[in-house]
Design an enzyme around this catalytic site. Structure first.
Site, PDB file in Angstrom:
ATOM      1  N   ASP A  54       0.846  -1.203   0.000  1.00 60.36           N
ATOM      2  CA  ASP A  54       0.000   0.000   0.000  1.00 60.36           C
ATOM      3  C   ASP A  54       0.882   1.254   0.000  1.00 60.36           C
ATOM      4  O   ASP A  54       0.384   2.376  -0.059  1.00 60.36           O
ATOM      5  CB  ASP A  54      -1.001  -0.002   1.163  1.00 60.36           C
ATOM      6  N   GLU A 125      -1.176  -5.439   8.514  1.00 66.29           N
ATOM      7  CA  GLU A 125      -0.410  -4.830   9.609  1.00 66.29           C
ATOM      8  C   GLU A 125      -1.091  -5.093  10.945  1.00 66.29           C
ATOM      9  O   GLU A 125      -2.322  -5.016  11.048  1.00 66.29           O
ATOM     10  CB  GLU A 125      -0.322  -3.306   9.394  1.00 66.29           C
ATOM     11  N   GLU A 192       9.284  -3.782  10.540  1.00 65.59           N
ATOM     12  CA  GLU A 192       9.638  -2.480   9.969  1.00 65.59           C
ATOM     13  C   GLU A 192      10.134  -1.525  11.053  1.00 65.59           C
ATOM     14  O   GLU A 192       9.480  -1.344  12.089  1.00 65.59           O
ATOM     15  CB  GLU A 192       8.416  -1.869   9.245  1.00 65.59           C
TER      16      GLU A 192
HETATM   17  O1  KIV Z   1       3.528  -1.085   1.694  1.00 64.35           O
HETATM   18  C1  KIV Z   1       4.689  -1.521   1.638  1.00 64.35           C
HETATM   19  O2  KIV Z   1       5.424  -1.316   0.669  1.00 64.35           O
HETATM   20  C2  KIV Z   1       5.163  -2.297   2.763  1.00 64.35           C
HETATM   21  C3  KIV Z   1       6.612  -2.644   2.798  1.00 64.35           C
HETATM   22  C4  KIV Z   1       7.403  -1.481   3.243  1.00 64.35           C
HETATM   23  C5  KIV Z   1       6.874  -3.827   3.638  1.00 64.35           C
HETATM   24  O3  KIV Z   1       4.417  -2.616   3.619  1.00 64.35           O
END
Ligand code: KIV
Length: 275
Positions: A54, A125, A192
């Site tokens: 996202d 998430e 992250e």
């Molecule tokens: O949205 C994204 O690109 C992510 C990555 C940073 C893991 O969640």
């Protein structure tokens, strides 16, 4: 969904390889992608896993955060990417509020992603708050990648994009969330922007691979956002990011040169003309 999306392609990296790679100590490479031209380039590399993140809200749409990204946008981009990487392990990111309302709503949304894009898995998430949701998805044969530490969809709750898990309580919470996600059946999890020591501890503790971004050297794999690692945004240079190219500069130079040649009547030349 196009008729080409779900055609049987030779399998490269599969769901079973997450654990196999971890057990063998082979680092997993993951990269984000959002469109067909870059998907075709990635397809010609050895990259293991492709994520339609996202983060497209930031790097494609130019939003300040990922909150506005919709399920339809994720489906649109994932289906496009799938055509460029027919046999890569492809993960679609579930956007904000597409898995928060109820388990039933989440199954419907994730089901759409799987049916309409040809993705192999979804990512979402959060930790303990989503235990029932992750369990239900896995039970419905939808592989799930978790995402802990800095969870950008919670930017308004976190008050920014700072490193997570620095104090003892936050550290314990992330460790416990990692345990819970494993119990719920995730195939892997992104860590992250957490301290390297915390990422190391979690990576050594859990049986599924951790995929780090801003989480140091000891995760079982790494992920970078494609446009960031290609240097397409001059203004975004956080400590964790390594830029492997300077596409902003290269592209800017090429576009300026084109303009200058049009203005200077140097392009097109005779060889570019039809007779
Ligand atoms: O949205 C994204 O690109 C992510 C990555 C940073 C893991 O969640």
């Amino acid at each position: 969904m196009s008729s080409t999306t779900n055609t049987a392609a030779p399998m490269g990296f599969t769901i079973n390889d997450f654990k196999k790679y971890k057990e063998a100590g082979t680092p997993i490479s993951m990269i984000t992608c959002y469109d067909f031209p870059f998907a075709k380039i990635i397809d010609q590399t050895d990259i293991d896993v492709v994520l339609v993140g996202d983060s497209l809200g930031n790097v494609i749409a130019g939003y300040q955060n990922t909150i506005a990204v919709t399920l339809d946008q994720i489906i649109y981009h994932t289906e496009i990417v799938r055509r460029g990487v027919p046999s890569k392990f492809l993960i679609a990111d579930m956007p904000f509020m597409s898995y928060h309302i109820s388990v039933e709503d989440t199954l419907r949304n994730a089901g759409r992603v799987m049916k309409e894009t040809g993705a192999n898995a979804i990512k979402l998430e959060g930790g303990r708050d989503f235990a029932a949701t992750v369990t239900a998805l896995v039970k419905a044969s939808i592989p799930v990648m978790g995402h802990l530490g800095l969870t950008p969809q919670s930017v308004h709750k976190l008050g920014g994009y700072s490193v997570q898990g620095k104090d003892e309580d936050a550290r314990k919470t992330i460790i416990e969330d990692a345990r819970i996600l494993v119990d719920c059946g995730v195939c892997s999890m992104v860590l992250e922007k957490v301290p390297e020591e915390l990422a190391k501890e979690i990576s050594e503790m859990i049986p599924v691979p951790t995929i780090g971004i801003g989480a140091g050297r000891y995760c079982d794999g790494q992920v970078l956002v494609l446009h960031e690692m290609l240097g397409m945004d001059e203004s975004f240079r956080p400590k964790f990011l390594k830029t492997y190219a300077s596409l902003f500069d290269i592209s800017k130079k090429a576009i300026q040169e084109y303009h200058d040649e049009v203005r200077g009547k140097k392009f097109p030349e005779e060889k570019h003309a039809y007779h």
